[in-house]
Design a protein around this motif. Structure first.
Motif, mmCIF file in Angstrom:
data_model
loop_
_atom_site.group_PDB
_atom_site.id
_atom_site.type_symbol
_atom_site.label_atom_id
_atom_site.label_comp_id
_atom_site.label_asym_id
_atom_site.label_seq_id
_atom_site.Cartn_x
_atom_site.Cartn_y
_atom_site.Cartn_z
ATOM 1 N N HIS A 69 9.549 -0.964 1.515
ATOM 2 C CA HIS A 69 8.210 -1.019 0.937
ATOM 3 C C HIS A 69 7.294 0.007 1.596
ATOM 4 O O HIS A 69 7.537 0.443 2.723
ATOM 5 C CB HIS A 69 7.613 -2.414 1.105
ATOM 6 C CG HIS A 69 8.183 -3.404 0.157
ATOM 7 N ND1 HIS A 69 9.313 -4.130 0.447
ATOM 8 C CD2 HIS A 69 7.794 -3.778 -1.078
ATOM 9 C CE1 HIS A 69 9.596 -4.924 -0.580
ATOM 10 N NE2 HIS A 69 8.686 -4.726 -1.516
ATOM 11 N N ARG A 70 6.249 0.354 0.889
ATOM 12 C CA ARG A 70 5.165 1.177 1.412
ATOM 13 C C ARG A 70 3.909 0.333 1.308
ATOM 14 O O ARG A 70 3.676 -0.333 0.299
ATOM 15 C CB ARG A 70 5.010 2.484 0.627
ATOM 16 C CG ARG A 70 6.252 3.364 0.690
ATOM 17 C CD ARG A 70 6.607 3.735 2.128
ATOM 18 N NE ARG A 70 7.822 4.517 2.232
ATOM 19 C CZ ARG A 70 9.016 4.021 2.549
ATOM 20 N NH1 ARG A 70 9.167 2.738 2.793
ATOM 21 N NH2 ARG A 70 10.066 4.813 2.653
ATOM 22 N N VAL A 71 3.089 0.368 2.363
ATOM 23 C CA VAL A 71 1.963 -0.556 2.473
ATOM 24 C C VAL A 71 0.667 0.214 2.734
ATOM 25 O O VAL A 71 0.634 1.120 3.563
ATOM 26 C CB VAL A 71 2.205 -1.561 3.626
ATOM 27 C CG1 VAL A 71 1.033 -2.515 3.766
ATOM 28 C CG2 VAL A 71 3.508 -2.322 3.407
ATOM 29 N N ASN A 82 0.295 9.323 0.327
ATOM 30 C CA ASN A 82 0.336 9.749 1.723
ATOM 31 C C ASN A 82 -0.411 8.795 2.654
ATOM 32 O O ASN A 82 -0.232 8.863 3.871
ATOM 33 C CB ASN A 82 -0.213 11.161 1.869
ATOM 34 C CG ASN A 82 0.674 12.169 1.176
ATOM 35 O OD1 ASN A 82 1.894 12.043 1.176
ATOM 36 N ND2 ASN A 82 0.063 13.158 0.550
ATOM 37 N N ARG A 83 -1.249 7.932 2.123
ATOM 38 C CA ARG A 83 -1.967 6.935 2.936
ATOM 39 C C ARG A 83 -1.130 5.669 3.126
ATOM 40 O O ARG A 83 -1.479 4.817 3.926
ATOM 41 C CB ARG A 83 -3.299 6.565 2.283
ATOM 42 C CG ARG A 83 -4.273 7.722 2.147
ATOM 43 C CD ARG A 83 -4.717 8.311 3.452
ATOM 44 N NE ARG A 83 -5.367 7.306 4.276
ATOM 45 C CZ ARG A 83 -5.540 7.412 5.579
ATOM 46 N NH1 ARG A 83 -5.120 8.474 6.219
ATOM 47 N NH2 ARG A 83 -6.129 6.462 6.254
ATOM 48 N N ALA A 84 -0.032 5.545 2.391
ATOM 49 C CA ALA A 84 0.833 4.368 2.515
ATOM 50 C C ALA A 84 1.615 4.437 3.818
ATOM 51 O O ALA A 84 2.035 5.508 4.248
ATOM 52 C CB ALA A 84 1.782 4.283 1.327
ATOM 53 N N ARG A 85 1.800 3.299 4.436
ATOM 54 C CA ARG A 85 2.543 3.235 5.689
ATOM 55 C C ARG A 85 3.928 2.661 5.448
ATOM 56 O O ARG A 85 4.128 1.802 4.586
ATOM 57 C CB ARG A 85 1.792 2.376 6.695
ATOM 58 C CG ARG A 85 0.450 2.982 7.037
ATOM 59 C CD ARG A 85 -0.378 2.032 7.854
ATOM 60 N NE ARG A 85 -1.725 2.537 7.956
ATOM 61 C CZ ARG A 85 -2.259 2.964 9.083
ATOM 62 N NH1 ARG A 85 -1.569 2.957 10.190
ATOM 63 N NH2 ARG A 85 -3.505 3.401 9.100
ATOM 64 N N CYS A 86 4.856 3.134 6.231
ATOM 65 C CA CYS A 86 6.251 2.704 6.130
ATOM 66 C C CYS A 86 6.533 1.732 7.280
ATOM 67 O O CYS A 86 6.339 2.079 8.440
ATOM 68 C CB CYS A 86 7.153 3.926 6.225
ATOM 69 S SG CYS A 86 8.881 3.552 6.118
#
Length: 107
Positions: A69-71, A82-86
């Protein structure tokens, strides 16, 4: 006794990474919003492969998050991938009945 879920007063948005297009750009599933508690946390953790990472946040949530997921944390631009966190690691808290109550997700 209060459940940890009662402390989830913030919202996160997440989407699963489904693949990449012909140009290598990531493709995501639909975005979903979930209740969470986001805490800044500077801590050295190990991922599943044994690599060390310095975490910046830990998120407590009952959302079914995985490493795929990307959060987006509260206040971040959800239109910007690009603002999503892994997630680096996901720990599940299981109750006495064997049911997952919440997840502790490290970023």
């Amino acid at each position: 006794m209060a459940s940890p879920v009662d402390t989830f007063r913030q919202s996160i948005t997440y989407a699963v990474l489904t693949g990449r297009d012909a140009y290598g750009k990531p493709t995501l599933g639909p975005q979903v919003t979930a209740r969470a508690r986001v805490q800044p946390s500077r801590r050295l953790i190990r991922d599943a492969n044994g690599h060390e990472h310095l975490s910046a946040h830990v998120v407590y949530t009952d959302a079914p998050l995985t490493l795929q997921h990307r959060v987006w944390l509260p206040g971040e631009d959800m239109a910007n991938f690009n603002r999503a966190r892994c997630p680096v690691a996901v720990d599940e808290s299981v109750d006495g009945s064997g049911v997952v109550r919440f997840r502790k997700v490290w970023f």
